[in-house]
Enzyme design. Structure first.
Site, PDB file in Angstrom:
ATOM      1  N   LYS A  27       0.799  -1.226   0.000  1.00 28.54           N
ATOM      2  CA  LYS A  27       0.000   0.000   0.000  1.00 28.54           C
ATOM      3  C   LYS A  27       0.835   1.281   0.000  1.00 28.54           C
ATOM      4  CE  LYS A  27      -4.172  -2.000   2.015  1.00 28.54           C
ATOM      5  NZ  LYS A  27      -5.246  -1.848   3.020  1.00 28.54           N
ATOM      6  N   ASP A  34     -10.400   2.371   1.614  1.00 27.13           N
ATOM      7  CA  ASP A  34     -10.547   1.744   2.927  1.00 27.13           C
ATOM      8  C   ASP A  34     -11.313   2.633   3.895  1.00 27.13           C
ATOM      9  OD1 ASP A  34      -9.290  -0.686   2.438  1.00 27.13           O
ATOM     10  OD2 ASP A  34      -7.308   0.044   3.016  1.00 27.13           O
TER      11      ASP A  34
END
Length: 285
Positions: free
Chosen positions: A68, A105
């Site tokens: 990420k 997210d």
């Protein structure tokens, strides 16, 4: 014959439920496309993105551990909220197929809390267990919703670093994860008009990982327990919370919520969320 496709990348990746989610939605909508899982190591990120950028059928990818943050130097742009969070979980080809990164997210985490967040509160507090990539997205999302945060990590400096990255709308606190392992006799005040969350944003409790030790005497009455772990779905953390009388939210809620945001970017259509119950049954079969 080729067809459009998106995928999820990470290392390891075989456990990902993302292909099942996106393929379910594609089938329901009758979209001729696919969604795959591709194992990509940190060393392979640059070559992978260059190859996919040149593929006209590629619609983008979701990004999971440990990539990420590793993908960011290879993108043409990083959008909010990924810029503030410091982590990208979704990449898609934008204008001229220049690669853009964002983070779904945060929105996915907040989705099952929508009704609670729409109500006014005198005070909002969240205890976040973990300070990694997922915790960063969750902490930034909650800070923008006017929560005071207590971030607990095995390494106190990691929790402090996360707090330093947050918009300073209120005072936040860093503690050791061990703080919540022992029973406390702390007397909570009247929680009327307050919103309390206890969130496992760590891999602890996941199948094959160390257990999460949390004593529910640390949770105020009426607190909501939220575990982002999806394997197993019924974690010891959630089971103990339910036994202590707390409302619970499992990891599929965030997983499906963040996938829905990515699906729009990849395939240009909102997913058919009216089938969420059927999708959950599929994922837990």
């Amino acid at each position: 014959m080729t067809m459009p496709f998106a995928e999820v990348i990470g290392d390891p990746i075989s456990q990902s439920k993302s292909p099942a989610i996106h393929r379910f939605w594609l089938e329901k909508l009758g979209i001729e496309a696919d969604y795959r899982a591709s194992r990509v190591s940190e060393a392979d990120v640059a070559d992978y993105l260059a190859e996919r950028q040149a593929d006209p059928d590629w619609r983008g990818c979701n990004v999971t551990m440990p990539l990420k943050q590793k993908v960011q130097p290879h993108l043409s742009s990083v959008e909010e909220p990924a810029t503030s969070i410091g982590a990208v979980n979704t990449i898609y080809p934008a204008f001229d197929r220049l690669l853009a990164g964002t983070n779904t997210d945060a929105a996915g985490f907040l989705e099952p809390l929508t009704k609670h967040l729409q109500a006014p509160h005198l005070f909002r507090m969240a205890r976040i267990l973990g300070a990694g990539g997922a915790a960063r997205a969750i902490a930034h999302a909650l800070a923008r919703e006017n929560f005071t945060l207590v971030i607990a990590a095995r390494r106190l400096e990691q929790a402090a670093d996360l707090i330093a990255s947050l918009p300073q709308t209120t005072q936040h606190h860093a503690v050791s994860l061990d703080h919540f392992a022992q029973t406390t006799d702390f007397a909570f005040d009247d929680r009327q008009g307050l919103l309390d969350l206890v969130i496992n944003a760590s891999p602890l409790g996941m199948r094959g990982k160390s257990p999460l030790v949390f004593d529910w005497s640390h949770a105020p009455p009426g607190a909501i327990a939220y575990d982002i772990v999806t394997d197993p779905l019924e974690t010891d953390f959630l089971r103990a919370a339910r036994e202590a009388g707390h409302e619970t939210i499992d990891g599929l809620a965030m997983l499906i919520g963040q996938a829905a945001e990515a699906f729009r970017l990849f395939f240009g259509s909102p997913p058919p969320r009216q089938h969420d119950d059927e999708l959950r049954a599929l994922l837990t079969a």
